[in-house]
Structure formats: C-alpha cells, structure tokens
Design a protein around this motif. Structure first.
Motif, PDB file in Angstrom:
ATOM      1  N   ARG A 161       0.906  -1.214   0.249  1.00 25.89           N
ATOM      2  CA  ARG A 161       0.078   0.335   0.233  1.00 25.89           C
ATOM      3  C   ARG A 161       0.819   1.508  -0.053  1.00 25.89           C
ATOM      4  O   ARG A 161       1.748   1.246   0.819  1.00 25.89           O
ATOM      5  CB  ARG A 161      -1.346  -0.030   1.236  1.00 25.89           C
ATOM      6  CG  ARG A 161      -2.006   1.182   1.544  1.00 25.89           C
ATOM      7  CD  ARG A 161      -2.767   1.077   2.612  1.00 25.89           C
ATOM      8  NE  ARG A 161      -3.198   2.049   2.719  1.00 25.89           N
ATOM      9  CZ  ARG A 161      -4.023   2.555   2.563  1.00 25.89           C
ATOM     10  NH1 ARG A 161      -5.193   1.724   1.697  1.00 25.89           N
ATOM     11  NH2 ARG A 161      -5.073   4.204   2.572  1.00 25.89           N
ATOM     12  N   PRO A 162       0.545   1.817  -1.505  1.00 25.52           N
ATOM     13  CA  PRO A 162       1.887   3.442  -1.303  1.00 25.52           C
ATOM     14  C   PRO A 162       1.208   4.689   0.288  1.00 25.52           C
ATOM     15  O   PRO A 162       0.007   4.265   0.498  1.00 25.52           O
ATOM     16  CB  PRO A 162       0.926   3.829  -2.067  1.00 25.52           C
ATOM     17  CG  PRO A 162      -0.232   3.626  -2.372  1.00 25.52           C
ATOM     18  CD  PRO A 162      -0.246   1.924  -2.185  1.00 25.52           C
ATOM     19  N   GLY A 163       1.962   4.918   0.840  1.00 23.51           N
ATOM     20  CA  GLY A 163       1.456   6.214   2.371  1.00 23.51           C
ATOM     21  C   GLY A 163       1.402   7.591   1.329  1.00 23.51           C
ATOM     22  O   GLY A 163       1.102   7.340   0.393  1.00 23.51           O
ATOM     23  N   GLN A 164       0.463   8.124   2.178  1.00 24.23           N
ATOM     24  CA  GLN A 164       0.903   9.542   2.202  1.00 24.23           C
ATOM     25  C   GLN A 164       1.698  10.463   1.422  1.00 24.23           C
ATOM     26  O   GLN A 164       1.225  11.588   0.794  1.00 24.23           O
ATOM     27  CB  GLN A 164      -0.047   9.830   2.946  1.00 24.23           C
ATOM     28  CG  GLN A 164      -1.374   9.599   3.288  1.00 24.23           C
ATOM     29  CD  GLN A 164      -2.256   9.713   3.949  1.00 24.23           C
ATOM     30  OE1 GLN A 164      -1.898  10.283   5.217  1.00 24.23           O
ATOM     31  NE2 GLN A 164      -3.638   9.727   4.240  1.00 24.23           N
TER      32      GLN A 164
ATOM     33  N   LEU B  62      -9.920  -7.122   9.816  1.00 20.44           N
ATOM     34  CA  LEU B  62      -9.128  -5.451   9.342  1.00 20.44           C
ATOM     35  C   LEU B  62     -10.058  -5.883   7.754  1.00 20.44           C
ATOM     36  O   LEU B  62     -10.147  -7.112   7.509  1.00 20.44           O
ATOM     37  CB  LEU B  62      -8.032  -6.181   8.871  1.00 20.44           C
ATOM     38  CG  LEU B  62      -6.965  -5.146   8.713  1.00 20.44           C
ATOM     39  CD1 LEU B  62      -5.480  -4.932   8.647  1.00 20.44           C
ATOM     40  CD2 LEU B  62      -6.599  -5.419   6.860  1.00 20.44           C
ATOM     41  N   ASN B  63     -10.816  -4.796   7.363  1.00 24.35           N
ATOM     42  CA  ASN B  63     -10.944  -5.074   6.305  1.00 24.35           C
ATOM     43  C   ASN B  63     -10.679  -4.757   5.009  1.00 24.35           C
ATOM     44  O   ASN B  63     -10.032  -3.630   4.841  1.00 24.35           O
ATOM     45  CB  ASN B  63     -12.302  -3.128   6.195  1.00 24.35           C
ATOM     46  CG  ASN B  63     -13.027  -3.345   4.870  1.00 24.35           C
ATOM     47  OD1 ASN B  63     -12.546  -3.880   4.007  1.00 24.35           O
ATOM     48  ND2 ASN B  63     -14.774  -2.901   6.062  1.00 24.35           N
ATOM     49  N   ARG B  64      -9.966  -5.862   4.361  1.00 26.95           N
ATOM     50  CA  ARG B  64      -9.479  -5.742   3.024  1.00 26.95           C
ATOM     51  C   ARG B  64      -9.315  -4.566   1.935  1.00 26.95           C
ATOM     52  O   ARG B  64      -8.855  -4.474   1.392  1.00 26.95           O
ATOM     53  CB  ARG B  64      -9.318  -7.384   2.164  1.00 26.95           C
ATOM     54  CG  ARG B  64      -8.593  -8.267   3.782  1.00 26.95           C
ATOM     55  CD  ARG B  64      -7.151  -8.354   3.099  1.00 26.95           C
ATOM     56  NE  ARG B  64      -6.235  -8.804   2.118  1.00 26.95           N
ATOM     57  CZ  ARG B  64      -6.385  -9.173   1.503  1.00 26.95           C
ATOM     58  NH1 ARG B  64      -6.132 -10.814   2.086  1.00 26.95           N
ATOM     59  NH2 ARG B  64      -6.262 -10.152   0.531  1.00 26.95           N
ATOM     60  N   ALA B  65     -11.117  -4.584   2.151  1.00 20.90           N
ATOM     61  CA  ALA B  65     -10.968  -3.841   0.894  1.00 20.90           C
ATOM     62  C   ALA B  65     -10.744  -2.577   0.830  1.00 20.90           C
ATOM     63  O   ALA B  65     -10.481  -1.629  -0.041  1.00 20.90           O
ATOM     64  CB  ALA B  65     -12.916  -3.542   0.718  1.00 20.90           C
ATOM     65  N   ILE B  66     -11.077  -2.250   2.267  1.00 22.24           N
ATOM     66  CA  ILE B  66     -10.351  -0.504   3.003  1.00 22.24           C
ATOM     67  C   ILE B  66      -8.836  -0.392   2.721  1.00 22.24           C
ATOM     68  O   ILE B  66      -8.456   0.193   2.013  1.00 22.24           O
ATOM     69  CB  ILE B  66     -10.998  -0.279   3.929  1.00 22.24           C
ATOM     70  CG1 ILE B  66     -12.006   0.440   4.323  1.00 22.24           C
ATOM     71  CG2 ILE B  66      -9.947   1.315   4.843  1.00 22.24           C
ATOM     72  CD1 ILE B  66     -12.310   0.513   5.849  1.00 22.24           C
TER      73      ILE B  66
ATOM     74  N   GLU C  82      -6.963  -2.106   0.799  1.00 21.73           N
ATOM     75  CA  GLU C  82      -6.053  -2.207  -0.399  1.00 21.73           C
ATOM     76  C   GLU C  82      -6.827  -1.082  -1.519  1.00 21.73           C
ATOM     77  O   GLU C  82      -6.532  -1.025  -2.408  1.00 21.73           O
ATOM     78  CB  GLU C  82      -7.199  -3.718  -1.423  1.00 21.73           C
ATOM     79  CG  GLU C  82      -6.662  -4.712  -0.918  1.00 21.73           C
ATOM     80  CD  GLU C  82      -6.931  -5.939  -0.882  1.00 21.73           C
ATOM     81  OE1 GLU C  82      -8.142  -6.068  -2.520  1.00 21.73           O
ATOM     82  OE2 GLU C  82      -6.850  -7.125  -0.885  1.00 21.73           O
ATOM     83  N   ASP C  83      -7.538  -0.521  -0.840  1.00 24.62           N
ATOM     84  CA  ASP C  83      -7.766   1.507  -1.998  1.00 24.62           C
ATOM     85  C   ASP C  83      -6.989   2.325  -1.320  1.00 24.62           C
ATOM     86  O   ASP C  83      -7.324   2.943   0.062  1.00 24.62           O
ATOM     87  CB  ASP C  83      -9.238   1.427  -1.308  1.00 24.62           C
ATOM     88  CG  ASP C  83      -9.843   2.406  -1.876  1.00 24.62           C
ATOM     89  OD1 ASP C  83      -9.149   3.590  -2.626  1.00 24.62           O
ATOM     90  OD2 ASP C  83     -10.906   3.324  -1.972  1.00 24.62           O
TER      91      ASP C  83
ATOM     92  N   LYS D 107      -7.086   4.948   9.209  1.00 27.04           N
ATOM     93  CA  LYS D 107      -7.986   5.387  10.327  1.00 27.04           C
ATOM     94  C   LYS D 107      -9.334   4.270  10.221  1.00 27.04           C
ATOM     95  O   LYS D 107      -9.460   3.744  11.515  1.00 27.04           O
ATOM     96  CB  LYS D 107      -8.116   6.475  10.873  1.00 27.04           C
ATOM     97  CG  LYS D 107      -6.995   7.611  11.382  1.00 27.04           C
ATOM     98  CD  LYS D 107      -6.606   9.149  11.519  1.00 27.04           C
ATOM     99  CE  LYS D 107      -6.135   9.270  12.060  1.00 27.04           C
ATOM    100  NZ  LYS D 107      -6.066  11.487  12.232  1.00 27.04           N
ATOM    101  N   SER D 108     -10.087   4.460   9.155  1.00 24.23           N
ATOM    102  CA  SER D 108     -11.167   3.523   9.297  1.00 24.23           C
ATOM    103  C   SER D 108     -11.787   2.317   9.128  1.00 24.23           C
ATOM    104  O   SER D 108     -12.245   1.511   9.610  1.00 24.23           O
ATOM    105  CB  SER D 108     -12.186   3.830   7.558  1.00 24.23           C
ATOM    106  OG  SER D 108     -10.958   3.742   6.849  1.00 24.23           O
ATOM    107  N   LEU D 109     -10.055   2.003   8.959  1.00 26.00           N
ATOM    108  CA  LEU D 109      -9.677   0.301   9.491  1.00 26.00           C
ATOM    109  C   LEU D 109     -10.485   0.221  10.770  1.00 26.00           C
ATOM    110  O   LEU D 109     -10.664  -1.464  11.088  1.00 26.00           O
ATOM    111  CB  LEU D 109      -8.124   0.098   9.126  1.00 26.00           C
ATOM    112  CG  LEU D 109      -8.128  -0.458   7.778  1.00 26.00           C
ATOM    113  CD1 LEU D 109      -6.663  -0.570   7.785  1.00 26.00           C
ATOM    114  CD2 LEU D 109      -8.860  -1.339   7.183  1.00 26.00           C
ATOM    115  N   LEU D 110      -9.836   1.114  11.680  1.00 30.12           N
ATOM    116  CA  LEU D 110     -10.809   0.611  13.252  1.00 30.12           C
ATOM    117  C   LEU D 110     -11.586   1.305  13.967  1.00 30.12           C
ATOM    118  O   LEU D 110     -11.817   1.095  14.850  1.00 30.12           O
ATOM    119  CB  LEU D 110      -9.463   1.467  13.928  1.00 30.12           C
ATOM    120  CG  LEU D 110      -7.686   1.655  13.772  1.00 30.12           C
ATOM    121  CD1 LEU D 110      -7.181   1.699  14.112  1.00 30.12           C
ATOM    122  CD2 LEU D 110      -7.759   0.045  14.457  1.00 30.12           C
TER     123      LEU D 110
END
Length: 405
Positions: A345-348, A388-392, A394-395, A401-404
């Motif tokens: 996953r690329p960072g910001q 852990l929500n994989r869809a979030i 991988e987007d 933060k929405s993973l939590l």
C-alpha cells in the motif's frame, strides 16, 4: 522477604527484570552478573548514533551506579558464570567463587555468528556488531574513503552499510540468497530497502557468497567471492545472524532447542529458573519461537517480574521491531512467519509504503516504511484482534483510520 534472585546477563532484559521488581516493591536481594565492564546500556543506538559519534556512551546507560546502590541491586561486572548447580541452587563463577540463589534468571542474550577461520574469519579487521566493544572497534575502522565489505543482507548488515555510507566509506554488501532480508521480510520490503541502499551508493550483490578472505601480515586485504570476482577491502563486517547463549542451560540439564525453552510464565523446565530475551524460546500461536528484539526482551522480563512477585499472568507477546537506515524508518508490528500473501500500500507521503502480511486470510504483520500511520493502525489492529477490512486496505484512496472503526 524472598531469597536472592541471581540474573545471569546484564543487558536489556536483565535490567528490565530488576527495575520492574523494584517498581513492584519487591525487595528481595538481586545480583546481576555481566561479562562486560560497563553498566547495563541500550544496544540499538550502538550501531547507529553512537557509531556515528552523535551520542556519547553515558547517554546509553539505563541508570548510574547510584541507582543500583539505592535499589539494593548488586551488579558484578567483567565476570561470568561457568556452571549452574541446580541441585545445590548455586552458580560458580569463572574465578571459582560460588553464589547461592533462590530464583535464577537467564538473560544471556545471543552471540553473533563468526566466519570460520578456514575462510579467513580469524584475520584482523573482520568484525561483528553486537556490544560496546564491537562498536568501539568499528568506530576506529570507519574512516571516510575506506573500503568495507558487509557479509549478510539482514537488518544488522543493512544498518551497518547505511552508517558506513553516511560516514563516507566505499561499501559493498553481499547476500548468498537471491534477495536481501530473505528470512525476515517480504520481497516488496526487500526491493524497497535494496533500492534505497543502491541509491545511496552501496554496491548490493545478491546471489553472491564469500569464498575466502585473504590477508597480509594477519590483516584482511582481499575478498574472493562466489561470482568469481575479488575485492580489495580494508575491513569486513559479518552480519550473518546470531546464536542463543544457551550453554549454561544445556550443561545444567534444562530443556533447550535453539535457545532455552520456557513456558508462558517465562519458566524453564526448572520451576526456579526463568529465561527471557534473545536466549529464550517461548510459546506463540502454537509454535516455539525465539524473538530477537529489544521490545521482547523488556516485555518478557517484565512478565517474569510479575510471576516472580506472585502474579501468575501468562506472557502473550505482541511483537514489534524497528530499523533506522539513512533517513528511512522501517517499523514492524506483528510476526510474519508463515505468511502466504501480502498487500503493498502506498503511503500519503512520497517514499512511504506499507506491506501488510496475511496467513490463511488472517492479518499477522505490517512493515511500515516512513509511514507512521500504517504502523500505528496495524499495531492497534493486532493488539486488539480487530477484524481488518481488506477492501479499505486495498483502496489507496481510503483513510487507514477507517480500518479501526
């Protein structure tokens, strides 16, 4: 008051055990036995800020000698234990003196693997990185313009290469496997770190081993490599792993297996002997694991202190690690052994990345490269067993933060 606790070893785990017992108001007599001539100190900065001259040694010491006096912690330096007599509950020192214990703790750590003498490992200028003596020798060797060969593409080798390049040395790093970090990280993490070192001027040669070192007047001068080439070198750093210091445990009849085997309460096969840190093999997720990290040494030692103080609380490791190389911070949460899938996953920020590890669909670890948000999010997810929500994940546009939530 409980009887005497003898701690063999004077590193991070040993100090953490003594300090935690005193914080718990446990006033039993404590004796720490260490082979080095200095008080217990932080090891990670040795190969970084201390080696680069950015931090003096006194800043690495956990506490001054006064702390040991004030807390009734006897510390014996420049000495070591030759034998444990479990029946008599004594340890025999190298000078023949004997010390009795009620409880014993093994915090003996691990030792660097050495190059065999048959390939030139006994030549002057062939060094390892583990303790203050190693770092002091390296400081003398690391002069701008000198030629360094680093053998091994694990974290120790990579960190040594980074410091050497920052100090202006000519650095070649060789790795026998087909990529660096083969044993400890994903191909994605390895590629990012390899590109970093190449961009800084390190010659990284994978699929390349050492055939032999050649010397002149007992001093290393040349390295013959498995690809048929040879290098002129001024000194060599061997970063080829470590072996647990388990001789005392083995010779005294304790259960060992790539380290001292302990249960979830840090006890060895002898109820009155505990072990912690790099020398200990502990139960984790149904497997026997030896965690080579400062964090584990401290956490396991503090868990042992609770048990020694009467609280039967099992130690449930939550591993995390880090590695500083140049201006890059690699932070690792979890334990990726046996992973079968990764998500990159690329960072910001430019140059920031995270690699998320999965085992049979379950999230087990994250490597965060200059990406503190990914590290914190991954660690919290692991610590709380939050799904852990994989869809979030991988987007790339989604907020981690929405993973939590």
């Amino acid at each position: 008051m409980a009887g005497r606790l003898v701690i063999i070893g004077a590193g991070q785990g040993a100090f953490a055990l003594a300090a935690k017992l005193r914080a718990l108001k446990d006033d039993r007599p404590i004796t720490i036995i260490g082979s080095e001539e200095v008080l217990p100190y932080q090891r990670p900065p040795l190969s970084k800020k201390y080696l680069m001259g950015e931090m003096s040694f006194d800043r690495l010491e956990f506490r001054s000698s006064q702390w040991f006096l004030d807390n009734n912690v006897e510390i014996r330096l420049s000495t070591w234990v030759e034998e444990i007599d479990r029946k008599a509950k004594t340890v025999r020192m190298q000078d023949g003196s004997v010390l009795a214990y009620d409880k014993l703790a093994l915090a003996t750590g691990a030792a660097p693997r050495l190059l065999p003498a048959g390939v030139g490992g006994d030549l002057d200028g062939v060094l390892t990185v583990r303790d203050k003596r190693d770092a002091d020798r390296l400081r003398e060797e690391m002069q701008p313009g000198r030629r360094l060969l680093v053998i091994g593409g694990g974290y120790i080798g990579l960190e040594a290469a980074a410091v050497a390049r920052q100090l202006g040395l000519d650095v070649t790093l060789i790795e026998m496997a087909d990529r660096i970090l083969q044993r400890v990280a994903s191909a994605e993490t390895a590629a990012i770190m390899r590109d970093l070192h190449v961009s800084k001027g390190v010659s990284v040669r994978e699929n390349t081993g050492l055939v032999r070192l050649e010397g002149e007047g007992g001093r290393v001068k040349k390295a013959e490599l498995s690809d048929g080439s040879s290098l002129d070198v001024d000194f060599v750093i061997a970063g080829i792993g470590v072996t647990p210091n388990d001789r005392l445990a083995r010779e005294s009849g304790l259960a060992v297996g790539n380290g001292v085997i302990v249960d979830e309460f840090t006890r060895t096969s002898d109820f009155d002997i505990h072990a912690m840190g790099d020398c200990a093999v502990l139960p984790m997720n149904g497997a026997a694991v030896r965690l080579e990290s400062v964090q584990n040494a401290v956490d396991q030692a503090e868990a042992a202190a609770l048990v020694l103080s009467g609280e039967e609380r099992p130690y449930l490791p939550k591993p995390w690690f880090w590695s500083d190389q140049y201006d890059v911070k690699l932070q690792i949460a979890g334990f990726n052994a046996g992973y079968d899938e990764t998500v990159l996953r690329p960072g910001q920020r430019a140059g920031s990345h995270s690699i998320w590890y999965f085992k049979q669909g379950r999230f087990v670890a994250v490597d965060a490269i200059n990406d503190a948000k990914a590290y914190v999010t991954g660690k919290k997810t692991l610590d709380t067993d939050f799904p852990l929500n994989r869809a979030i994940l991988e987007d790339p546009a989604a907020d981690l933060k929405s993973l939590l939530t």
